[in-house]
Design an enzyme around this catalytic site. Structure first.
Site, short mmCIF file in Angstrom:
data_model
loop_
_atom_site.label_atom_id
_atom_site.label_comp_id
_atom_site.label_asym_id
_atom_site.label_seq_id
_atom_site.Cartn_x
_atom_site.Cartn_y
_atom_site.Cartn_z
N GLU A 194 -7.26 -22.59 -17.54
CA GLU A 194 -8.47 -22.13 -16.94
C GLU A 194 -9.41 -21.58 -18.12
OE1 GLU A 194 -7.07 -19.07 -14.55
OE2 GLU A 194 -6.90 -17.45 -16.43
N ASN A 214 -2.28 -11.36 -25.65
CA ASN A 214 -2.17 -11.46 -23.86
C ASN A 214 -1.12 -10.50 -23.44
OD1 ASN A 214 -3.98 -13.61 -23.58
ND2 ASN A 214 -2.43 -14.92 -24.49
N GLU A 227 -4.63 -13.48 -10.80
CA GLU A 227 -3.25 -13.83 -10.22
C GLU A 227 -2.86 -12.61 -9.30
OE1 GLU A 227 -1.26 -14.62 -13.69
OE2 GLU A 227 -0.82 -12.73 -14.19
#
Length: 681
Positions: free
Chosen positions: A200, A235, A288
């Protein structure tokens, strides 16, 4: 209500669930691998079942072994924690087939939202604004490069079944997309048994803000406001807080209502989290939904007074939620710092070993969670709470097999400023020895102007520490305070030494009053005048500081006051002084007589060994791949080898142009920190 719950997890989250189960009068069953036979969660549980070798894919994520443990103990329900099997629909199906309650959402919800590709499609169909990307499965690295080019760099390469930062890479070029795809695929297979990858668009300058939702089996659903999780490294979240310093009431309400609507659309029942990227104009984009308890759930508990683990258990038992949306208010502010077993001075690489000293700050109950679920009214500014969720203990081992997080230090205050100051003091009191850890780094973040202002994005660490973390430089005022405290402490130590040696009776005048304090490149000439309440330290420029405290030689924590202000320092002994750690700084403080200071200026400086022609293993780990051979010419930034540690693959690159003269390691070799992997001409 259940009589016995099995916890299909380990570490601090297993300990966290056990605490709430005890409060509810529910017995607990722990499971453990060979590496965890002496772990804290095993000691805390009422029963413990051995389930196999250390690797998670041979123990904690083997469904059959967990099911056998349930059968052997008669557990009526299973709490999965986070990670491992927490979002595995096959596990939830196996429990359902066995008549065992899953302390989590229904299987259909996990299937719909637990898979990142499917969840994005559902969100799009529901009209939720999502980040541009390619939701289909990607076959190989070349297809990943082609898709990345179509989306436009930078892109985020993510494991469909991923979580906790595993199987995620940011790519800015074709080569990084190619490498990132393969590493993400490998990590996903090893960590989750599912190597599906999607790509993405990576939104630059984003904030990562998530909404905590809680739904029951009777159609009720609420949101417990938001958490700001923008400070991340690779992340992986490092610092979280609740609420967000960025959101306004309208945006908070819109994000919360949208999150609950999405949860209800998939028949959700349990605690879950909907994650968003929020831009500078407060536009938010669905990322998400995590169909499980989040690592950072304590900050939500601290501002709401709701025990999320308790509510998960009650929902699983069929009870309706005991509150409505209008009952849930934000009380005060909470901050969480994750303590990781990783060395910030070595690029945050994993560190393993024995915790020779592990002394968290004393936990203090205040605010909405003072009695775990009871709010006592708005606290006055200055009243704070400290909470430490941990799964380790002094003398325990930090294993290479699992995630490097060993504790979550949380503070609560009536205001954000109160919570930050409480965190600073708690970090100064947190004693950890024996392994590399990131306490100095998170302490530095707490004092960073951007964090204090609340003006940060997910690029905070990359932007503010582009060359990595090399320690903290304290300002002149802080150095004076430390110098004064160390002078007073040194005087106490000298008096003790003199008495032990017989050089001193009751006349303390034999201990000198004039000293030179050297630290962080500065020198202070001071004179000490002491009385029964403390010491007055006079500097040569006429400045004086009053020092008070009950430190005695041998104490590894000094709780001092300098001119009435608190100063907490971790203390170690070095020749002619102390090793002092405070606010993220690690200082050698030399306390010398004037003559010793004069002679010290003449001593040659000891230089570190030259390792510029060596590639050293930066952490204990396993060599996965060697990219070069003897005689190869390498360029700056070229991949040399890959080392796997704590479920993460780390690509080591050339710092400069050179020729490989010797390769000492091969794939499959286990190396210790600083082992020489290869040499250069």
């Amino acid at each position: 209500m259940f009589d016995k719950i099995l916890i299909a997890n380990r570490g601090e989250i297993a300990c966290r669930v056990i605490k709430t189960a005890r409060k509810m009068g529910i017995k607990t069953v722990a499971v453990y691998s060979d590496a965890d036979k002496n772990a804290l969660h095993v000691q805390m549980a009422d029963e413990a079942i051995h389930i196999g070798p250390p690797p998670a894919n041979q123990s904690y994520i083997v469904i059959d072994k967990i099911m056998q443990a349930i059968k052997d103990t008669g557990a009526q329900a299973v709490h999965p924690g986070y990670g491992f099997l927490s979002e595995n629909p096959k596990f939830a199906q196996a429990l359902e087939a066995a008549g065992v309650e899953f302390v989590g959402p229904p299987v259909k919800s996990i299937e719909a939202m637990g898979d990142k590709i499917t969840s994005k499609k559902i969100a799009q169909e529901a009209g939720v604004n999502t980040v541009p990307g390619y939701m289909g499965l990607i076959e190989d690295a070349e297809e990943a490069v082609k898709i990345s080019q179509e989306i436009g760099y930078p892109v985020m390469i993510k494991a469909s079944a991923g979580g906790g930062g595993k199987g995620m890479r940011i790519a800015w070029t074709d080569e990084e997309a190619r490498e990132g795809f393969q590493s993400s695929k490998n990590e996903a297979a090893n960590s989750f048994g599912d190597d599906r990858i999607f790509i993405e668009k990576f939104v630059t300058q984003p904030r990562h803000i998530e909404i905590q939702v809680l739904c029951d089996k009777h159609g009720n659903g609420v949101y417990l406001h938001e958490r700001e999780c923008s400070i991340q490294r690779r992340n992986q979240k490092v610092v979280e807080e609740a609420p967000s310093p960025f959101l306004d009431e309208d945006t908070r309400k819109a994000m919360g209502e949208q999150s609950v609507a999405l949860a209800k659309a998939v028949g959700y029942a349990s605690a879950g989290t909907v994650e968003f990227i929020v831009d500078g104009d407060r536009n938010f984009y669905f990322l998400e939904m995590n169909t499980r308890l989040q690592v950072e759930h304590p900050v939500t508990e601290l501002i709401s007074g709701v025990d999320l683990v308790e509510q998960m258990i009650r929902v699983a038992a069929g009870e309706p939620l005991p509150f409505k949306q209008e009952d849930l208010k934000i009380h005060g502010w909470a901050i969480e710092n994750r303590l990781y077993a990783e060395d910030p001075y070595r690029g945050f690489l994993p560190s393993i070993g024995r915790l020779t000293r592990y002394r968290p700050p004393v936990e203090v109950a205040a605010g909405p969670m003072a009695e775990m679920g009871t709010w006592h009214g708005d606290a006055d500014t200055g009243v704070t709470a400290v909470r430490n969720d941990t799964g380790v203990y002094e003398g325990g081992e930090i294993s290479m097999y699992y995630d490097p997080m060993i504790a979550k230090l949380c503070t609560w205050g009536a205001t954000r400023a109160d919570a930050i100051e409480a965190m600073r003091n708690a970090l100064d009191r947190f004693e950890v020895e024996g392994i590399g850890h990131n306490l100095p780094f998170v302490a530095a973040v707490m004092d960073h102007p951007k964090f204090i202002s609340g003006d940060m994005t997910t690029a905070f660490i990359a932007e503010e520490y582009p060359e990595g973390f090399d320690g903290v430089t304290l300002d002149a005022k802080a150095l004076r305070h430390i110098a004064a405290a160390c002078a007073a402490m040194h005087r106490v130590a000298e008096i003790r030494r003199a008495r032990i040696s017989g050089r001193l009776d009751n006349h303390e005048r034999h201990v000198g009053e004039d000293w030179n304090i050297a630290l962080q490149g500065m020198n202070f000439d001071v004179s000490i005048s002491a009385d029964h309440a403390g010491s007055t330290v006079s500097f040569s420029d006429g400045h004086t500081l009053r020092v008070e405290g009950d430190w005695t030689p041998g104490d590894q924590l000094a709780d001092m006051r300098v001119d009435g202000a608190p100063l907490v320092m971790k203390v170690g002994k070095i020749t002619q002084g102390f090793r002092i750690r405070n606010r993220g700084a690690d200082l050698k403080v030399h306390v010398r007589t004037p003559r010793q200071a004069e002679l010290a200026q003449l001593m040659p400086e000891k230089l570190p060994p030259d390792t510029s022609k060596l590639l050293l293993c930066p952490m204990p780990g396993l060599i996965v791949k060697v990219n070069v051979a003897v005689g190869d010419e390498v360029q700056e930034g070229q991949a040399l080898c890959t080392v796997e540690a704590m479920k993460m693959e780390n690509i080591l690159r050339a710092e400069r142009k050179g020729v490989v003269s010797k390769v000492n390691a091969a794939p499959g070799d286990s190396l210790a920190v600083d082992d020489v992997i290869m040499e250069f001409e």
